[in-house]
Scaffold this motif. Structure first.
Motif, PDB file in Angstrom:
ATOM      1  N   ILE A 109       0.826  -1.203   0.000  1.00  0.00           N
ATOM      2  CA  ILE A 109       0.000   0.000   0.000  1.00  0.00           C
ATOM      3  C   ILE A 109       0.864   1.258   0.000  1.00  0.00           C
ATOM      4  N   VAL A 110       2.030   1.194   0.631  1.00  0.00           N
ATOM      5  CA  VAL A 110       2.892   2.378   0.701  1.00  0.00           C
ATOM      6  C   VAL A 110       3.373   2.818  -0.692  1.00  0.00           C
ATOM      7  N   THR A 111       3.275   1.945  -1.682  1.00  0.00           N
ATOM      8  CA  THR A 111       3.694   2.305  -3.045  1.00  0.00           C
ATOM      9  C   THR A 111       2.578   2.971  -3.842  1.00  0.00           C
ATOM     10  N   PHE A 112       1.351   2.966  -3.336  1.00  0.00           N
ATOM     11  CA  PHE A 112       0.224   3.543  -4.060  1.00  0.00           C
ATOM     12  C   PHE A 112       0.321   5.061  -4.015  1.00  0.00           C
ATOM     13  N   LYS A 113       0.075   5.719  -5.131  1.00  0.00           N
ATOM     14  CA  LYS A 113       0.251   7.175  -5.170  1.00  0.00           C
ATOM     15  C   LYS A 113      -0.740   7.907  -4.271  1.00  0.00           C
ATOM     16  N   PRO A 160       4.962  -1.926  -9.219  1.00  0.00           N
ATOM     17  CA  PRO A 160       4.277  -1.912 -10.500  1.00  0.00           C
ATOM     18  C   PRO A 160       3.397  -3.128 -10.759  1.00  0.00           C
ATOM     19  N   HIS A 161       3.093  -3.908  -9.732  1.00  0.00           N
ATOM     20  CA  HIS A 161       2.298  -5.123  -9.902  1.00  0.00           C
ATOM     21  C   HIS A 161       0.871  -4.965  -9.386  1.00  0.00           C
ATOM     22  N   ARG A 162       0.471  -3.750  -9.099  1.00  0.00           N
ATOM     23  CA  ARG A 162      -0.850  -3.490  -8.536  1.00  0.00           C
ATOM     24  C   ARG A 162      -1.927  -4.098  -9.423  1.00  0.00           C
TER      25      ARG A 162
END
Length: 98
Positions: free
Chosen positions: A18-22, A52-54
């Motif tokens: 979740i921390v990678t979500f903009k 990048p695997h969202r």
């Protein structure tokens, strides 16, 4: 505030994809503030794959993306985050480092 209260009780704070979500601005701020000595990283597999695997099935190998995001947020290296979170894991779970 929640992270501070948890750390005051002796807990570690773990970050997932979740921390990678903009749109995770508040969580990114927490990742900047939590001391590396109290931080863990995880994938939350099979859910919530990091960018990048969202949108795909999550897997343990994606934990690198979580650590990379935290390193970028903190202005440090992936190696520093990996070393700290690995040390924290073994310390927390009382395992011997391989």
């Amino acid at each position: 505030e929640v992270a501070e209260a948890a750390m005051a009780l002796g807990f570690h704070i773990s970050f997932s994809g979740i921390v990678t979500f903009k749109n995770a601005k508040a969580l990114k701020e927490v990742a900047r503030a939590v001391p590396l000595e109290r931080m863990l990283v995880e994938t939350d597999s099979p859910y919530l794959a990091p960018v990048p695997h969202r949108g795909k099935t999550n897997e343990p190998s994606y934990v690198r993306h979580v650590a990379e995001e935290i390193a970028a947020l903190r202005g440090t290296t992936l190696e520093a985050v990996a070393e700290a979170t690995t040390r924290n894991f073994f310390s927390l779970f009382r395992g011997a480092r391989p």
